[in-house]
Design a protein around this motif. Structure first.
Motif, PDB file in Angstrom:
ATOM      1  N   ARG A  27       0.824  -1.212   0.000  1.00 44.04           N
ATOM      2  CA  ARG A  27       0.000   0.000   0.000  1.00 44.04           C
ATOM      3  C   ARG A  27       0.858   1.261   0.000  1.00 44.04           C
ATOM      4  N   ALA A  28       2.084   1.147   0.512  1.00 43.43           N
ATOM      5  CA  ALA A  28       2.995   2.288   0.505  1.00 43.43           C
ATOM      6  C   ALA A  28       3.693   2.462  -0.837  1.00 43.43           C
ATOM      7  N   GLY A  29       3.380   1.582  -1.797  1.00 41.97           N
ATOM      8  CA  GLY A  29       3.904   1.750  -3.148  1.00 41.97           C
ATOM      9  C   GLY A  29       5.070   0.870  -3.515  1.00 41.97           C
ATOM     10  N   ARG A  30       5.413  -0.094  -2.660  1.00 44.11           N
ATOM     11  CA  ARG A  30       6.530  -0.975  -2.980  1.00 44.11           C
ATOM     12  C   ARG A  30       6.033  -2.240  -3.662  1.00 44.11           C
ATOM     13  N   ARG A  31       6.896  -2.834  -4.487  1.00 43.21           N
ATOM     14  CA  ARG A  31       6.591  -4.118  -5.116  1.00 43.21           C
ATOM     15  C   ARG A  31       7.004  -5.212  -4.117  1.00 43.21           C
ATOM     16  N   VAL A  32       6.009  -5.932  -3.622  1.00 43.49           N
ATOM     17  CA  VAL A  32       6.231  -6.832  -2.488  1.00 43.49           C
ATOM     18  C   VAL A  32       5.815  -8.254  -2.856  1.00 43.49           C
ATOM     19  N   LEU A  33       6.628  -9.207  -2.406  1.00 42.98           N
ATOM     20  CA  LEU A  33       6.298 -10.620  -2.535  1.00 42.98           C
ATOM     21  C   LEU A  33       6.161 -11.205  -1.137  1.00 42.98           C
ATOM     22  N   LEU A  34       5.039 -11.857  -0.879  1.00 43.00           N
ATOM     23  CA  LEU A  34       4.820 -12.560   0.384  1.00 43.00           C
ATOM     24  C   LEU A  34       4.942 -14.058   0.126  1.00 43.00           C
ATOM     25  N   VAL A  35       5.853 -14.708   0.823  1.00 46.58           N
ATOM     26  CA  VAL A  35       6.039 -16.156   0.717  1.00 46.58           C
ATOM     27  C   VAL A  35       5.451 -16.791   1.974  1.00 46.58           C
ATOM     28  N   SER A  36       4.366 -17.536   1.811  1.00 44.57           N
ATOM     29  CA  SER A  36       3.710 -18.149   2.964  1.00 44.57           C
ATOM     30  C   SER A  36       2.877 -19.328   2.513  1.00 44.57           C
ATOM     31  N   GLU A  37       2.984 -20.405   3.276  1.00 40.47           N
ATOM     32  CA  GLU A  37       2.197 -21.594   2.999  1.00 40.47           C
ATOM     33  C   GLU A  37       0.840 -21.527   3.688  1.00 40.47           C
ATOM     34  N   ASP A  38       0.743 -20.741   4.773  1.00 38.17           N
ATOM     35  CA  ASP A  38      -0.435 -20.783   5.638  1.00 38.17           C
ATOM     36  C   ASP A  38      -1.309 -19.544   5.583  1.00 38.17           C
ATOM     37  N   VAL A  39      -0.896 -18.482   4.907  1.00 42.38           N
ATOM     38  CA  VAL A  39      -1.633 -17.229   4.960  1.00 42.38           C
ATOM     39  C   VAL A  39      -3.015 -17.372   4.310  1.00 42.38           C
ATOM     40  N   GLU A  40      -3.984 -16.688   4.904  1.00 35.63           N
ATOM     41  CA  GLU A  40      -5.325 -16.660   4.326  1.00 35.63           C
ATOM     42  C   GLU A  40      -5.317 -15.813   3.063  1.00 35.63           C
ATOM     43  N   PRO A  41      -6.284 -16.025   2.158  1.00 34.05           N
ATOM     44  CA  PRO A  41      -6.324 -15.214   0.939  1.00 34.05           C
ATOM     45  C   PRO A  41      -6.340 -13.723   1.256  1.00 34.05           C
ATOM     46  N   LEU A  42      -5.504 -12.960   0.567  1.00 32.52           N
ATOM     47  CA  LEU A  42      -5.417 -11.521   0.766  1.00 32.52           C
ATOM     48  C   LEU A  42      -6.186 -10.792  -0.321  1.00 32.52           C
ATOM     49  N   PRO A  43      -6.669  -9.583  -0.035  1.00 31.36           N
ATOM     50  CA  PRO A  43      -7.364  -8.807  -1.065  1.00 31.36           C
ATOM     51  C   PRO A  43      -6.407  -8.404  -2.173  1.00 31.36           C
ATOM     52  N   ALA A  44      -6.968  -8.208  -3.371  1.00 30.75           N
ATOM     53  CA  ALA A  44      -6.140  -7.764  -4.489  1.00 30.75           C
ATOM     54  C   ALA A  44      -5.527  -6.403  -4.151  1.00 30.75           C
ATOM     55  N   GLN A  45      -4.253  -6.307  -4.363  1.00 27.32           N
ATOM     56  CA  GLN A  45      -3.546  -5.066  -4.037  1.00 27.32           C
ATOM     57  C   GLN A  45      -2.419  -4.894  -5.041  1.00 27.32           C
ATOM     58  N   ASP A  46      -2.397  -3.735  -5.708  1.00 30.76           N
ATOM     59  CA  ASP A  46      -1.332  -3.465  -6.659  1.00 30.76           C
ATOM     60  C   ASP A  46       0.023  -3.576  -5.970  1.00 30.76           C
ATOM     61  N   GLY A  47       0.930  -4.272  -6.613  1.00 31.98           N
ATOM     62  CA  GLY A  47       2.280  -4.403  -6.090  1.00 31.98           C
ATOM     63  C   GLY A  47       2.478  -5.564  -5.143  1.00 31.98           C
ATOM     64  N   LEU A  48       1.394  -6.268  -4.765  1.00 35.85           N
ATOM     65  CA  LEU A  48       1.515  -7.386  -3.826  1.00 35.85           C
ATOM     66  C   LEU A  48       1.273  -8.705  -4.538  1.00 35.85           C
ATOM     67  N   HIS A  49       2.218  -9.609  -4.413  1.00 37.43           N
ATOM     68  CA  HIS A  49       2.077 -10.953  -4.959  1.00 37.43           C
ATOM     69  C   HIS A  49       2.342 -11.965  -3.854  1.00 37.43           C
ATOM     70  N   VAL A  50       1.674 -13.101  -3.930  1.00 37.81           N
ATOM     71  CA  VAL A  50       1.815 -14.149  -2.926  1.00 37.81           C
ATOM     72  C   VAL A  50       2.358 -15.406  -3.587  1.00 37.81           C
ATOM     73  N   LEU A  51       3.405 -15.963  -3.007  1.00 37.94           N
ATOM     74  CA  LEU A  51       3.985 -17.224  -3.461  1.00 37.94           C
ATOM     75  C   LEU A  51       3.739 -18.263  -2.375  1.00 37.94           C
ATOM     76  N   ARG A  52       3.012 -19.304  -2.721  1.00 37.36           N
ATOM     77  CA  ARG A  52       2.684 -20.357  -1.756  1.00 37.36           C
ATOM     78  C   ARG A  52       3.494 -21.621  -2.065  1.00 37.36           C
ATOM     79  N   PRO A  53       4.434 -21.987  -1.203  1.00 34.89           N
ATOM     80  CA  PRO A  53       5.147 -23.254  -1.421  1.00 34.89           C
ATOM     81  C   PRO A  53       4.167 -24.424  -1.390  1.00 34.89           C
TER      82      PRO A  53
END
Length: 386
Positions: A27-53
């Protein structure tokens, strides 16, 4: 790329803090990758991507690829190959899937990667795994043996027994390359660990354990997150009693954090509130993001320095920073060009600096978290001064 590895005590909310950190940074404008196997689905957000092992799928893919490369040897043994549908993952698959995800995260074009690690003890073992496995591979299948692979067919005819197959060395080479890539990510100066704790009787002990384990691996601990803090202004006597107890543990945690940590740097403590419920949406997650944004790089962990005291005492002193170590839980053994260092539940084989390989260990002492190992130059190996 800046990489934050999030771990903590079991049940302290590390997955929530990792997700909240990633969402706030996106939300602060950075391109961010979240790596998590357990995280709940996140809302669509520009710049945020989720990688699930995916440990199960990852294990099947790697096993089938290894089986295909080994088909000739397996045919000679009369082995029946496995099919995809009958494979189930083995213990350890989750750790390897997470290590591969960490490697893949560093290869992207994101500015920040937030990695949700397992609880503290498992996370420390995971971060030490690439170096340990590479050491085993070098000992069991050293490079000099691979250089002689062209001679193996002739040697096999002379000896009358089959020699190690080429696929073994090729597979070992691939594993070495993958593990080296993961270790490079863990050791990078832009990688640090964030520790999530819930203030309680075990919080200070967990911080000391984290400090010691990370110091042995020379990893930076950039901050401590005190999660699920109860409101201090409650009129309910029962809740007020719990709050008083929790804030007493928080004060102890702050005191412990204020002391010099890994590399002589005190850790920052971020306080996050207890919402009175599980987080229900993006706005709740934003409330649970640490107030301080991650710096471009953590404070560097100082090198383990070698002090030259030959003129004064005739020795070289290797200074190894181990904050929180106690003498009773410490042991060290010289084996060849390595120092086998054991600190409590942690153990690491540390390569000796080049100058110390020509010396013998003549003593050691622990002074306020500084392990000082004394080495005396070996006259037969040390160059003579004119």
């Amino acid at each position: 790329m800046r990489i934050i590895l999030v771990t903590g005590s079991g049940g302290a909310g590390r997955t929530t803090v990792a997700a909240a950190t990633a969402l706030a940074e996106a939300r602060a404008g950075r391109r961010v990758l979240l790596v998590s196997e357990d995280v709940e689905p996140l809302p669509a957000q520009d710049g945020l991507h989720v990688l699930r092992p995916r440990p199960a799928a990852d294990f099947r893919r790697e096993f089938l690829a290894l089986q295909a490369r080994s088909s000739t040897a397996l045919d000679l043994l009369g082995a029946a190959p496995f099919e995809d549908a009958e494979l189930t993952e083995l213990p350890g698959s989750r750790q390897f899937a997470l290590l591969r995800a960490l490697r893949d995260a560093a290869e992207g074009d994101h500015e920040l990667a937030v990695v949700d690690l397992p609880p503290l003890a498992e996370a420390l073992a995971l971060l030490a795994l690439p170096e340990q496995l590479r050491r085993y591979l070098r000992r069991l299948l050293p490079q000099e043996r691979q250089a002689a692979r062209a001679l193996r067919p002739m040697l096999a005819q002379l000896a009358g027994v089959p020699m190690p197959a080429q696929w073994l060395y090729e597979t070992t080479g691939r594993w070495e390359t993958e593990l080296a890539a993961v270790q490079a990510v863990v050791d990078a100066p832009t990688t640090s660990v964030r520790l999530v704790l819930e203030p309680g009787p075990a919080a200070v002990r967990a911080l000391r354990t984290a400090r010691l384990g990370l110091a042995l691996q020379r990893l930076a601990l950039d901050s401590v997150v005190a999660n699920r803090l109860l409101p201090a202004d409650s009129e309910d006597p029962w809740l007020a009693g719990l709050t008083t107890q929790q804030h007493r543990h928080l004060a102890e945690l702050r005191t412990a954090s204020g002391a010099s940590g890994v590399g002589g740097v005190a850790e920052v403590v971020d306080e996050l509130p207890h919402l009175g419920r599980d987080p229900r949406g993006p706005e709740d997650l934003v409330l649970l993001a640490p107030a301080r944004r991650p710096a471009a790089a953590p404070d560097p962990v100082p090198e383990w320095s070698v002090e030259d005291r030959r003129e004064e005492d005739g020795v070289l002193v290797w200074h190894i920073g181990l904050p929180g170590a106690v003498k009773e839980d410490l042991s060290l053994v010289r084996r060849g060009d390595e120092l086998l260092l054991t600190v409590g539940a942690f153990r690491r084989n540390v390569p000796l600096p080049a100058a110390l390989r020509r010396c013998t260990v003549t003593g050691a002492g622990l002074v306020e978290g500084d392990l000082r190992v004394r080495f005396t130059p070996d006259p037969g190996l040390w160059p003579r001064t004119p």
